[in-house]
Enzyme design. Structure first.
Site, mmCIF file in Angstrom:
data_model
loop_
_atom_site.group_PDB
_atom_site.id
_atom_site.type_symbol
_atom_site.label_atom_id
_atom_site.label_comp_id
_atom_site.label_asym_id
_atom_site.label_seq_id
_atom_site.Cartn_x
_atom_site.Cartn_y
_atom_site.Cartn_z
ATOM 1 N N HIS A 77 3.598 5.662 -6.946
ATOM 2 C CA HIS A 77 4.880 6.031 -6.338
ATOM 3 C C HIS A 77 5.690 4.776 -6.071
ATOM 4 O O HIS A 77 5.222 3.657 -6.231
ATOM 5 C CB HIS A 77 4.670 6.840 -5.039
ATOM 6 C CG HIS A 77 4.191 6.044 -3.862
ATOM 7 N ND1 HIS A 77 4.424 6.418 -2.567
ATOM 8 C CD2 HIS A 77 3.489 4.892 -3.768
ATOM 9 C CE1 HIS A 77 3.885 5.553 -1.725
ATOM 10 N NE2 HIS A 77 3.307 4.631 -2.438
ATOM 11 N N CYS A 109 7.498 -2.126 -1.455
ATOM 12 C CA CYS A 109 7.214 -0.706 -1.681
ATOM 13 C C CYS A 109 8.298 -0.001 -2.504
ATOM 14 O O CYS A 109 8.141 1.159 -2.875
ATOM 15 C CB CYS A 109 7.008 0.020 -0.350
ATOM 16 S SG CYS A 109 5.532 -0.547 0.508
ATOM 17 N N HIS A 139 4.046 1.233 -7.645
ATOM 18 C CA HIS A 139 2.686 0.807 -7.307
ATOM 19 C C HIS A 139 1.830 2.049 -7.079
ATOM 20 O O HIS A 139 2.331 3.162 -7.047
ATOM 21 C CB HIS A 139 2.682 -0.100 -6.062
ATOM 22 C CG HIS A 139 3.172 0.563 -4.822
ATOM 23 N ND1 HIS A 139 4.517 0.849 -4.578
ATOM 24 C CD2 HIS A 139 2.503 1.029 -3.733
ATOM 25 C CE1 HIS A 139 4.635 1.435 -3.403
ATOM 26 N NE2 HIS A 139 3.433 1.569 -2.870
ATOM 27 N N HIS A 141 -1.902 3.918 -5.210
ATOM 28 C CA HIS A 141 -2.864 3.934 -4.108
ATOM 29 C C HIS A 141 -4.015 4.865 -4.450
ATOM 30 O O HIS A 141 -3.861 5.811 -5.221
ATOM 31 C CB HIS A 141 -2.225 4.475 -2.815
ATOM 32 C CG HIS A 141 -1.148 3.630 -2.254
ATOM 33 N ND1 HIS A 141 -1.382 2.428 -1.623
ATOM 34 C CD2 HIS A 141 0.190 3.817 -2.213
ATOM 35 C CE1 HIS A 141 -0.233 1.922 -1.213
ATOM 36 N NE2 HIS A 141 0.746 2.745 -1.568
ATOM 37 N N HIS A 168 -3.612 11.451 -10.112
ATOM 38 C CA HIS A 168 -3.173 10.742 -11.316
ATOM 39 C C HIS A 168 -1.773 11.168 -11.746
ATOM 40 O O HIS A 168 -1.506 11.422 -12.925
ATOM 41 C CB HIS A 168 -4.189 10.908 -12.452
ATOM 42 C CG HIS A 168 -5.385 10.039 -12.258
ATOM 43 N ND1 HIS A 168 -6.410 10.378 -11.404
ATOM 44 C CD2 HIS A 168 -5.697 8.835 -12.780
ATOM 45 C CE1 HIS A 168 -7.321 9.422 -11.410
ATOM 46 N NE2 HIS A 168 -6.907 8.455 -12.240
ATOM 47 N N GLU A 180 -3.018 5.725 2.874
ATOM 48 C CA GLU A 180 -2.690 5.114 1.584
ATOM 49 C C GLU A 180 -3.473 3.826 1.366
ATOM 50 O O GLU A 180 -3.605 3.364 0.242
ATOM 51 C CB GLU A 180 -1.192 4.880 1.438
ATOM 52 C CG GLU A 180 -0.575 4.000 2.462
ATOM 53 C CD GLU A 180 0.918 3.844 2.240
ATOM 54 O OE1 GLU A 180 1.367 2.678 2.231
ATOM 55 O OE2 GLU A 180 1.626 4.839 2.080
#
Length: 124
Positions: free
Chosen positions: A13, A24, A28, A30, A68, A107
């Site tokens: 996201h 952010c 990237h 998590h 995913h 996260e």
């Protein structure tokens, strides 16, 4: 009595409302951890609140939508903060789990959000 069941999903996201210089804002990913809490009375004969498998069954379609995936492409998660992910999961899960009391979204191993279903308003 309270039950807690944990799940994990991998997803990418970015947070589009942040300044371009914020880390952010960049794409990237998590390893998100989700914890579902159910509260209720013990069944007098079975001795449990509910079957953990029922919690898993209720969460499975949500997990399939998140795992995913690029979260920003999911309707309702265009700005996928932990807070908004937790509220989104709550709205999807509550009809199947009426005794739902809490959704926790982590996260990272040091950053998590707890949502208890209170009404809220996300600024546009």
């Amino acid at each position: 009595m309270e039950l807690r069941k944990s799940f994990q999903f991998e997803a990418a996201h970015l947070l589009p409302k942040l300044p371009k210089s914020h880390k952010c804002r960049r794409l990237h990913g998590h390893s998100f951890k989700v914890e579902i809490a159910i509260t209720g009375p013990l069944h007098p004969r079975l001795g449990w609140v509910m079957d953990y498998a029922d919690i898993s069954r209720a969460f499975q379609p949500i997990w399939k939508r998140l795992d995913h995936r690029y979260l920003n492409e999911i309707r309702g998660l265009e700005n996928p903060t932990s807070e908004l992910i937790a509220a989104w999961i709550w709205r999807k899960l509550k009809p199947s789990l009426p005794h739902l009391t809490e959704v926790v979204v982590a996260e990272t191993c040091t950053a998590k959000c707890v949502f208890r279903g209170e009404s809220f308003s996300a600024e546009k």
